[in-house]
Design a protein around this motif. Structure first.
Motif, PDB file in Angstrom:
ATOM      1  N   SER A 125       0.821  -1.203   0.000  1.00 47.07           N
ATOM      2  CA  SER A 125       0.000   0.000   0.000  1.00 47.07           C
ATOM      3  C   SER A 125       0.857   1.256   0.000  1.00 47.07           C
ATOM      4  O   SER A 125       0.560   2.226  -0.725  1.00 47.07           O
ATOM      5  CB  SER A 125      -0.930  -0.009   1.224  1.00 47.07           C
ATOM      6  OG  SER A 125      -1.749   1.134   1.246  1.00 47.07           O
ATOM      7  N   ALA A 128       2.365   1.660  -3.518  1.00 47.75           N
ATOM      8  CA  ALA A 128       1.330   1.994  -4.503  1.00 47.75           C
ATOM      9  C   ALA A 128       0.886   3.445  -4.395  1.00 47.75           C
ATOM     10  O   ALA A 128       0.551   4.078  -5.403  1.00 47.75           O
ATOM     11  CB  ALA A 128       0.131   1.067  -4.323  1.00 47.75           C
ATOM     12  N   ASN A 129       0.913   3.985  -3.190  1.00 43.03           N
ATOM     13  CA  ASN A 129       0.415   5.337  -2.968  1.00 43.03           C
ATOM     14  C   ASN A 129       1.488   6.420  -3.010  1.00 43.03           C
ATOM     15  O   ASN A 129       1.163   7.613  -2.952  1.00 43.03           O
ATOM     16  CB  ASN A 129      -0.311   5.403  -1.621  1.00 43.03           C
ATOM     17  CG  ASN A 129      -1.633   4.663  -1.642  1.00 43.03           C
ATOM     18  OD1 ASN A 129      -2.479   4.914  -2.493  1.00 43.03           O
ATOM     19  ND2 ASN A 129      -1.818   3.736  -0.719  1.00 43.03           N
ATOM     20  N   SER A 135       1.476   1.244  -9.491  1.00 47.04           N
ATOM     21  CA  SER A 135       0.113   0.931  -9.069  1.00 47.04           C
ATOM     22  C   SER A 135       0.175  -0.292  -8.154  1.00 47.04           C
ATOM     23  O   SER A 135       1.247  -0.819  -7.863  1.00 47.04           O
ATOM     24  CB  SER A 135      -0.744   0.622 -10.290  1.00 47.04           C
ATOM     25  OG  SER A 135      -0.171  -0.461 -11.012  1.00 47.04           O
ATOM     26  N   TYR A 136      -0.996  -0.763  -7.727  1.00 51.66           N
ATOM     27  CA  TYR A 136      -1.003  -1.936  -6.850  1.00 51.66           C
ATOM     28  C   TYR A 136      -0.337  -3.137  -7.519  1.00 51.66           C
ATOM     29  O   TYR A 136       0.384  -3.895  -6.872  1.00 51.66           O
ATOM     30  CB  TYR A 136      -2.427  -2.286  -6.431  1.00 51.66           C
ATOM     31  CG  TYR A 136      -2.895  -1.480  -5.242  1.00 51.66           C
ATOM     32  CD1 TYR A 136      -2.514  -1.825  -3.952  1.00 51.66           C
ATOM     33  CD2 TYR A 136      -3.709  -0.360  -5.411  1.00 51.66           C
ATOM     34  CE1 TYR A 136      -2.922  -1.087  -2.863  1.00 51.66           C
ATOM     35  CE2 TYR A 136      -4.125   0.390  -4.325  1.00 51.66           C
ATOM     36  CZ  TYR A 136      -3.729   0.031  -3.052  1.00 51.66           C
ATOM     37  OH  TYR A 136      -4.134   0.774  -1.968  1.00 51.66           O
ATOM     38  N   ALA A 139       3.364  -2.556  -7.277  1.00 52.38           N
ATOM     39  CA  ALA A 139       3.798  -2.595  -5.880  1.00 52.38           C
ATOM     40  C   ALA A 139       3.874  -4.026  -5.358  1.00 52.38           C
ATOM     41  O   ALA A 139       4.794  -4.380  -4.602  1.00 52.38           O
ATOM     42  CB  ALA A 139       2.842  -1.766  -5.017  1.00 52.38           C
ATOM     43  N   GLN A 140       2.935  -4.878  -5.765  1.00 57.49           N
ATOM     44  CA  GLN A 140       2.973  -6.282  -5.369  1.00 57.49           C
ATOM     45  C   GLN A 140       4.261  -6.942  -5.849  1.00 57.49           C
ATOM     46  O   GLN A 140       4.920  -7.685  -5.105  1.00 57.49           O
ATOM     47  CB  GLN A 140       1.777  -7.022  -5.970  1.00 57.49           C
ATOM     48  CG  GLN A 140       0.423  -6.588  -5.460  1.00 57.49           C
ATOM     49  CD  GLN A 140      -0.714  -7.155  -6.290  1.00 57.49           C
ATOM     50  OE1 GLN A 140      -0.504  -7.988  -7.171  1.00 57.49           O
ATOM     51  NE2 GLN A 140      -1.936  -6.720  -6.020  1.00 57.49           N
ATOM     52  N   ASP A 180      -5.301  -5.845  -5.860  1.00 60.61           N
ATOM     53  CA  ASP A 180      -4.946  -6.212  -4.492  1.00 60.61           C
ATOM     54  C   ASP A 180      -6.008  -7.073  -3.834  1.00 60.61           C
ATOM     55  O   ASP A 180      -5.698  -7.973  -3.055  1.00 60.61           O
ATOM     56  CB  ASP A 180      -4.687  -4.950  -3.664  1.00 60.61           C
ATOM     57  CG  ASP A 180      -3.450  -5.098  -2.791  1.00 60.61           C
ATOM     58  OD1 ASP A 180      -2.447  -5.676  -3.280  1.00 60.61           O
ATOM     59  OD2 ASP A 180      -3.475  -4.662  -1.633  1.00 60.61           O
TER      60      ASP A 180
END
Length: 252
Positions: A125, A128-129, A135-136, A139-140, A180
């Motif tokens: 999170s 991603a932010n 983006s998510y 980020a994953q 997510d």
């Protein structure tokens, strides 16, 4: 979907020759996220560069990653824009990738403690932010590559979110947060779901899978390469068709 139904989906997907070949090639040392990169900070940079890299581009990508690995993180951090773009230009989308690199470097410099201590959920999170271009779904990948293949994360890309998983009966999401939500659902279905019999019977015994009760990385690769070989190609002879129709998993 129950864990038993999910396991049957994985059994069918993992028993396809195209899927097996790709998973075996990418499980122990992934072509996109190679284990030769040891500095977690460089892994965070590279994870974002791996987006939109197809098998057709893999040799060019490997060369770029090899070139990047000739430099320390500190050297990369001090590079000027022209130097960094020259380093990554073979990947295309140079300006977007450059912005990602600079944003991630800024993130690393300002969040060292959080990067090293936060759990998977919170770190995904946070990235991603706060990171441009992350983006998510990116980020994953960043957190997975940084922490290691079997850290428990099962990334969901756009093809999985929009095509593969809805076809299996998962909720379809139009927004980025769907990546997510579906990641967490896949992780739940994989946790405490023993895949050892499938792994052995379908020809994956030689892979380094530390826990067949939570084979997150292996299951992720099975789904990714099933998507690439069947869903992406709109293969009308999908091996999952009979099972989906019989179990009425499909919401269409």
């Amino acid at each position: 979907m129950t864990k038993e139904e999910f396991k049957e989906v994985i059994r069918i997907c993992s028993n396809q020759d195209e899927v097996r070949d790709a998973v075996i090639k990418n499980h122990d040392n992934n072509l996109w996220w190679p284990i030769e990169i040891e500095d977690y900070r460089k892994r965070l940079l590279i994870a974002g560069l791996s987006t939109r890299i197809s098998y057709n581009m893999i040799e060019s990508y490997k060369k770029v990653i090899s070139d990047i690995n000739k430099y320390s993180y500190e050297e990369l951090k001090e590079m000027k824009e022209e130097e960094l773009i020259n380093l990554i230009k073979a990947l295309g989308l140079s300006n977007s990738r450059y912005k990602y690199i600079k944003s991630m470097i800024n993130f690393i410099e300002n969040n060292e403690k959080e990067i090293l201590t936060l759990n998977n959920e919170d770190l995904i999170s946070l990235i991603a932010n706060n990171v441009s271009g992350a983006s998510y779904k990116v980020a994953q990948c960043c957190v997975l590559y940084m922490k290691g293949y079997y850290c428990g994360i099962m990334p969901v890309d756009s093809g999985m979110k929009d095509v593969e998983l809805p076809c299996l009966g998962f909720e379809k999401y139009g927004s980025a947060i769907g990546h997510d939500i579906l990641r967490k659902e896949l992780e739940r279905l994989t946790y405490d779901n023993n895949m050892e019999d499938i792994i052995k019977k379908n020809g994956y015994s030689k892979l380094n899978i530390p826990d067949c009760n939570n084979a997150t990385w292996w299951v992720h690769l099975v789904l990714i390469y099933y998507k690439r070989n069947f869903c992406n190609k709109h293969n009308s002879e999908c091996p999952l068709n009979n099972y989906i129709n019989t179990k009425r998993l499909c919401k269409k």
